[in-house]
Design a protein around this motif. Structure first.
Motif, PDB file in Angstrom:
ATOM      1  N   HIS A 222      59.236  94.382   1.718  1.00  0.00           N
ATOM      2  CA  HIS A 222      58.114  94.506   0.789  1.00  0.00           C
ATOM      3  C   HIS A 222      57.309  93.198   0.782  1.00  0.00           C
ATOM      4  O   HIS A 222      56.080  93.199   0.840  1.00  0.00           O
ATOM      5  N   MET A 223      58.017  92.078   0.734  1.00  0.00           N
ATOM      6  CA  MET A 223      57.353  90.774   0.650  1.00  0.00           C
ATOM      7  C   MET A 223      56.610  90.431   1.933  1.00  0.00           C
ATOM      8  O   MET A 223      55.575  89.765   1.901  1.00  0.00           O
TER       9      MET A 223
ATOM     10  N   LEU B 206      54.510  84.309   3.966  1.00  0.00           N
ATOM     11  CA  LEU B 206      54.968  85.186   5.054  1.00  0.00           C
ATOM     12  C   LEU B 206      53.800  85.723   5.870  1.00  0.00           C
ATOM     13  O   LEU B 206      53.982  86.258   6.956  1.00  0.00           O
ATOM     14  N   SER B 207      52.588  85.566   5.341  1.00  0.00           N
ATOM     15  CA  SER B 207      51.425  85.937   6.151  1.00  0.00           C
ATOM     16  C   SER B 207      51.256  84.959   7.312  1.00  0.00           C
ATOM     17  O   SER B 207      50.548  85.247   8.273  1.00  0.00           O
ATOM     18  N   ILE B 208      51.940  83.814   7.242  1.00  0.00           N
ATOM     19  CA  ILE B 208      51.856  82.849   8.342  1.00  0.00           C
ATOM     20  C   ILE B 208      52.522  83.437   9.599  1.00  0.00           C
ATOM     21  O   ILE B 208      51.859  83.612  10.623  1.00  0.00           O
ATOM     22  N   PRO B 209      53.826  83.792   9.547  1.00  0.00           N
ATOM     23  CA  PRO B 209      54.409  84.435  10.726  1.00  0.00           C
ATOM     24  C   PRO B 209      53.832  85.820  11.018  1.00  0.00           C
ATOM     25  O   PRO B 209      53.638  86.187  12.185  1.00  0.00           O
ATOM     26  N   LYS B 210      53.537  86.575   9.966  1.00  0.00           N
ATOM     27  CA  LYS B 210      53.025  87.936  10.189  1.00  0.00           C
ATOM     28  C   LYS B 210      51.703  87.904  10.949  1.00  0.00           C
ATOM     29  O   LYS B 210      51.504  88.638  11.919  1.00  0.00           O
ATOM     30  N   SER B 211      50.798  87.030  10.531  1.00  0.00           N
ATOM     31  CA  SER B 211      49.482  86.994  11.181  1.00  0.00           C
ATOM     32  C   SER B 211      49.596  86.452  12.604  1.00  0.00           C
ATOM     33  O   SER B 211      48.840  86.837  13.487  1.00  0.00           O
ATOM     34  N   PHE B 212      50.571  85.559  12.814  1.00  0.00           N
ATOM     35  CA  PHE B 212      50.818  85.040  14.162  1.00  0.00           C
ATOM     36  C   PHE B 212      51.112  86.203  15.114  1.00  0.00           C
ATOM     37  O   PHE B 212      50.515  86.351  16.178  1.00  0.00           O
TER      38      PHE B 212
ATOM     39  N   LEU C 286      57.270  81.876  -4.564  1.00  0.00           N
ATOM     40  CA  LEU C 286      58.067  81.677  -3.356  1.00  0.00           C
ATOM     41  C   LEU C 286      59.421  82.353  -3.567  1.00  0.00           C
ATOM     42  O   LEU C 286      60.067  82.125  -4.590  1.00  0.00           O
ATOM     43  N   GLY C 287      59.852  83.143  -2.590  1.00  0.00           N
ATOM     44  CA  GLY C 287      61.128  83.848  -2.728  1.00  0.00           C
ATOM     45  C   GLY C 287      62.311  83.025  -2.255  1.00  0.00           C
ATOM     46  O   GLY C 287      63.274  83.569  -1.689  1.00  0.00           O
ATOM     47  N   LEU C 288      62.242  81.725  -2.433  1.00  0.00           N
ATOM     48  CA  LEU C 288      63.376  80.850  -2.130  1.00  0.00           C
ATOM     49  C   LEU C 288      63.228  79.620  -3.013  1.00  0.00           C
ATOM     50  O   LEU C 288      62.162  79.387  -3.575  1.00  0.00           O
ATOM     51  N   HIS C 289      64.316  78.862  -3.123  1.00  0.00           N
ATOM     52  CA  HIS C 289      64.268  77.721  -4.036  1.00  0.00           C
ATOM     53  C   HIS C 289      63.837  76.448  -3.322  1.00  0.00           C
ATOM     54  O   HIS C 289      64.042  76.299  -2.116  1.00  0.00           O
TER      55      HIS C 289
ATOM     56  N   TRP D 269      54.109  91.022  -8.250  1.00  0.00           N
ATOM     57  CA  TRP D 269      53.633  92.000  -7.251  1.00  0.00           C
ATOM     58  C   TRP D 269      54.424  91.874  -5.950  1.00  0.00           C
ATOM     59  O   TRP D 269      54.589  92.844  -5.202  1.00  0.00           O
ATOM     60  N   LEU D 270      54.940  90.676  -5.692  1.00  0.00           N
ATOM     61  CA  LEU D 270      55.814  90.489  -4.525  1.00  0.00           C
ATOM     62  C   LEU D 270      57.239  90.985  -4.786  1.00  0.00           C
ATOM     63  O   LEU D 270      58.098  90.897  -3.918  1.00  0.00           O
TER      64      LEU D 270
END
Lengths: 507, 120
Positions: A161-162, A169-175, A343-346, A471-472
């Motif tokens: 979903h994220m 995550l749009s960084i790797p996705k858009s790559f 951010l989904g991490l700490h 929303w994420l």
């Protein structure tokens, strides 16, 4: 057929022998995608099959690897392997991998399936087919390896979903989507050569070695299981580039432009991995600066020197990467730190021992510039004023990374480049990204840039960073924000105490 | 250069074109030498909003965590709009000041040079 075929004969029959000449459609109509990029291929038979595998042998080898991998994953789970990690902070690296990189494996599966359909040469088609299946396997085995952590820790629950929504995550996705929407030759140049051949060591080495250093047997075993596939992929990458360069001299400038583009895009993407190495691994493998020196400045540059005989030069802007290598990860970590509410991490400020390691590895610039910043953030946190920046950032139109990089020759000033197309201004983080934009502006004006999507009302109506986090599907202060005081840290400490207190361990 | 493609034409509007903002605009601001805030900030605001209102009520609160923010006096700052020197008129609106969709504003605050002597 003869009763017993020789290896070579069998290979020929079971790979290229399966191809046929179409009789009622012209080849150009059957394979429309493999010529429009301008790559000239005079002789497809000159393609040297890098895999040397037939499909039946492929299934046999992969099945053996699967059996071993899943036996170890079972043992890891049954023995509560998560308790043997170096620290629960390590899991931020795994979360970033699951959210950001595992979807790339799946995207690679799709991309190679498409490329495999697009080439008219049977050798190239078969290579792409096997890699496509490899990539699907990698996505699956990573999911299975990481799924154990989802039972105990936050941030693992909504990666798919994220992946389509989160800004980082749009960084790797858009790559990958940039590569997949290009023609098949550019796709294999970008993914097989620039990414898998030139830069893959910078992706897998820190993650898999980092997993081993930090007690993550599940991920380490996955890494070994993928290793033989990766070496096949690297071979394909080199083969495809040499093939294009040897087929026709007109291909050289086209390939060079792709190498310029994909070196820079790959380098930008790897900033996330460098930050993982320097900041998210409690036990460090090596610094980003050292890794860049070994895997790019020595190995990568040597490879480009080998390609010089075809007329290929080093990719543009490689000198900028050299100038940034001692500050990139420190700048990026504070970006992740300050936008931690989405951010989904700490994130956290490193402890003194880690700061000393960074001073040792990065020297004067870190000690005088970045260490005081981290100590300032620590002081704010200790006063109960943990720093978050909740205002959405400017984001690069090409690499989709927030514009935080500083000028190559001045670490005090953010580097911003303004480009214009389709009647609208856009912003880039670097000359490298601005070059990529200006080469194909109509491609990048379509990009969905997360802060702009939010302001346009296209992010579920989110009006601020917290509504955006929801929303994420991020649970505020559980999945997001500071590590210290997080449920992950509290659980980890409690489990470690129980673990130490058990009679079996005491004995 | 243009995109190599199959089919008739490869022309697309910008996903972030001004018409998508319903009369507002999207623009960006950087406070020089304050890298604690790592990136230029993105805003959406109505073009009729007075610039002073935007600066005092939207921009300034975003920087509250920085020790320099409390002493920030916009009238003493040095401004650039889309890279060119610029003298804003704070009483007038965002549009009347020439700020457009996707504009990039930079300002320096002499005397307030960030933390640790290196613009943090």
């Amino acid at each position: 057929m003869a009763k017993k075929l020789g290896l070579k004969e069998r290979y020929a029959l079971m790979t290229r022998g399966l191809d046929w000449e179409p009789s009622y459609q012209p080849l150009d109509k059957l394979f429309p995608y493999d010529s429009y990029e301008g790559i000239v291929i005079k002789d497809w038979d000159a393609w040297a099959d890098p895999f040397r595998l037939t499909m039946d042998a492929y299934w046999k080898y992969q099945a053996e690897k699967e059996r071993k991998l899943y036996a170890i994953l079972d043992a890891f789970q049954q023995n509560n392997g998560q308790l043997n990690l170096s620290d629960a902070r390590y899991l931020s690296a795994v979360k970033l991998w699951l959210q950001g990189v595992t979807p790339l494996e799946y995207a690679a599966h799709r991309g190679f399936a498409h490329a495999g359909r697009a080439f008219r040469g049977a050798g190239a088609r078969i290579a792409c087919q096997m890699q496509s299946i490899d990539e699907l396997r990698h996505a699956q085995t990573q999911l299975h390896a990481f799924s154990h952590y989802n039972k105990f820790f936050s941030g693992f629950h909504n990666f798919a979903h994220m992946r389509d929504r989160a800004w980082y995550l749009s960084i790797p996705k858009s790559f990958f989507e940039d590569a997949m929407t290009a023609g098949p030759f550019e796709f294999v140049t970008s993914i097989s050569f620039a990414f898998e051949y030139v830069l893959t060591n910078l992706l897998f080495m820190p993650f898999v070695s980092g997993a081993a250093y930090n007690g993550d047997m599940a991920t380490t075993t996955f890494g070994f299981s993928a290793q033989s596939d990766e070496s096949r992929h690297m071979t394909l990458g080199l083969e495809v580039v040499k093939f294009m360069l040897e087929q026709h001299e007109d291909n050289v400038p086209i390939v060079q432009a792709w190498l310029d583009k994909w070196f820079w895009r790959g380098y930008r993407l790897l900033g996330l991995v460098g930050t993982m190495m320097d900041y998210m691994l409690p036990k460090k493998v090596m610094s980003w600066q050292e890794a860049w020196g070994i895997y790019w400045e020595e190995n990568g540059v040597a490879l480009f020197h080998d390609l010089a005989r075809y007329g290929i030069r080093l990719p543009k802007h490689h000198e900028v990467a050299a100038k940034e290598k001692n500050r990139l990860t420190h700048e990026m970590w504070t970006v992740l730190y300050q936008y931690g509410n989405a951010l989904g991490l700490h994130t956290w400020v490193p402890n003194d021992e880690e700061l000393d390691w960074m001073s040792e590895k990065y020297g004067e610039l870190f000690t005088s510039m970045y260490r005081p910043r981290l100590l300032h953030l620590r002081e704010l946190e200790q006063r109960g004023e943990r720093f978050f920046n909740n205002r959405l950032p400017m984001v690069c139109q090409v690499c989709q990374i927030p514009v935080f990089y500083t000028e190559p020759d001045d670490p005090h000033v953010q580097c911003v480049r303004i480009v214009e197309a389709a009647g609208t201004k856009h912003h880039c983080c670097s000359d490298g990204c601005a070059d990529i934009f200006n080469r194909e502006p109509m491609k990048y004006v379509q990009a969905l840039i997360p802060p702009q999507q939010i302001y346009r009302g296209e992010a579920g109506g989110a009006r601020d960073i917290f509504e955006y986090g929801a929303w994420l599907h991020l649970e505020r202060d559980v999945d997001t924000g500071e590590y210290r005081g997080s449920p992950d840290q509290r659980h980890w400490q409690a489990w470690q105490q129980q673990h130490k207190a058990t009679p079996a361990d005491a004995a | 250069m243009s995109v190599k493609h199959l089919g008739p034409a490869y022309e697309y509007p910008s996903a972030n074109r001004e018409e998508a903002y319903g009369g507002d605009i999207n623009f960006y601001i950087r406070w020089e030498r304050h890298l604690m805030f790592a990136c230029p900030a993105a805003y959406r605001a109505p073009v009729a909003m007075p610039l002073s209102e935007f600066l005092e009520h939207m921009l300034k609160p975003d920087y509250a965590a920085h020790p320099d923010a409390a002493r920030l006096d916009f009238s003493r700052c040095v401004w650039k709009l889309d890279r060119a020197p610029w003298q804003p008129d704070f009483a007038r609106s965002i549009a009347d000041n020439g700020i457009g969709h996707m504009s990039y504003i930079e300002f320096a605050s002499p005397g307030l040079d960030g933390l640790h002597g290196h613009g943090y």
